[in-house]
Design an enzyme around this catalytic site. Sequence first.
Site, mmCIF file in Angstrom:
data_model
loop_
_atom_site.group_PDB
_atom_site.id
_atom_site.type_symbol
_atom_site.label_atom_id
_atom_site.label_comp_id
_atom_site.label_asym_id
_atom_site.label_seq_id
_atom_site.Cartn_x
_atom_site.Cartn_y
_atom_site.Cartn_z
ATOM 1 N N ASP A 194 -42.210 2.341 6.204
ATOM 2 C CA ASP A 194 -41.635 3.590 5.719
ATOM 3 C C ASP A 194 -41.623 3.488 4.183
ATOM 4 O O ASP A 194 -41.510 2.397 3.647
ATOM 5 C CB ASP A 194 -40.216 3.671 6.304
ATOM 6 C CG ASP A 194 -39.335 4.707 5.654
ATOM 7 O OD1 ASP A 194 -39.720 5.877 5.651
ATOM 8 O OD2 ASP A 194 -38.248 4.339 5.151
ATOM 9 N N ASP A 229 -36.184 6.340 11.704
ATOM 10 C CA ASP A 229 -37.180 5.314 12.017
ATOM 11 C C ASP A 229 -36.898 4.595 13.336
ATOM 12 O O ASP A 229 -37.765 3.884 13.847
ATOM 13 C CB ASP A 229 -37.246 4.280 10.879
ATOM 14 C CG ASP A 229 -37.663 4.910 9.549
ATOM 15 O OD1 ASP A 229 -38.520 5.810 9.576
ATOM 16 O OD2 ASP A 229 -37.130 4.509 8.508
#
Length: 291
Positions: free
Chosen positions: A38, A240
């Site tokens: 990420d 996430d």
Amino acid sequence: ATPISITTAAGRGAQAGVLIKDAEALERMARVDTVIVDKTGTLTEGKPRLTDVVALYGDEAEVLGLAAALERGSEHPLAEAIVAGAKDRGLSLGTAEDFEAVTGKGVHGTVSGRRVALGNAAMMTDLGFSTDEAEAQADILRADGKTAMFVAVDGKLAGIVAVADPIKETTEAAIRDLHALGLTIIMATGDNRRTAEAVAAKLGIDEVRAGVLPEDKQKLVEELRAKGKSVAMAGDGVNDAPALAAADVGIAMSTGADVAVESAGITLMRGDLVGLVRARKLAVATLRNIK
Ligand code: ADP
Ligand code: MG
């Protein structure tokens, strides 16, 4: 390196701030060939600062003031940057009504009787606003690695606010080490393609998936696994967690959301990718011993 036992590996990991859930997580980490990271909060500090305000008509203070009043209702790191930036510039902020946040896109509501929306191009499209007249200006900001957000007021596009999120000091070397350990590195981010590519180019990241919604991160993991890749996913956000759970190894940044930590096989207590390099080295050394 000489082969080591799982207990030794776990102990050494813990000393270096790398928490390994179980033997399986360690074994899987040794087999990983692809790492998805990420951007915000993983590669970058996750503490963006307001850098630019552009008014298409009217004045900048008004654009920023309305945007910031709206963002007081959001807990997103981008929202905090906009509110802090407005306060630093001495603006007093109104309160928002009918506030609504759209995950991965932005926020909208009413401030002092005016309809205000703030977010990415997808957000503006959803609300029926064209971003054409502002894209060239947004691109200049994005080429600098900044995140540009559009502001619409009372039915028209009114301006752009941009924030910069500095790359963590340790990220560049960690990416270089992960490459040297034979891993392919893919960045997945909800941010715009140009912003993501500017950051990826600085770091030598192999591949960029930009403009992804949280559920797309999970799909990306599944897609790569279906191709026979062995995938680690590193992330920090609530967003996430599904991707972390779908990966061969989920890697949480301890600085991130608790739900990310719960979905993870490995937790990096120091909140940077140096721990991932350590985890990989420990895993390879341990697996050599088990086989
Ligand atoms: P990331 O994957 O980088 O953590 P998100 O999925 O949280 O990013 O958000 C993706 C994009 O949506 C942001 O880059 C921004 O343009 C827009 N966005 C999301 N939340 C907000 C918000 N509260 N205010 C403004 N823009 C937002
Ligand atoms: Mg994030």
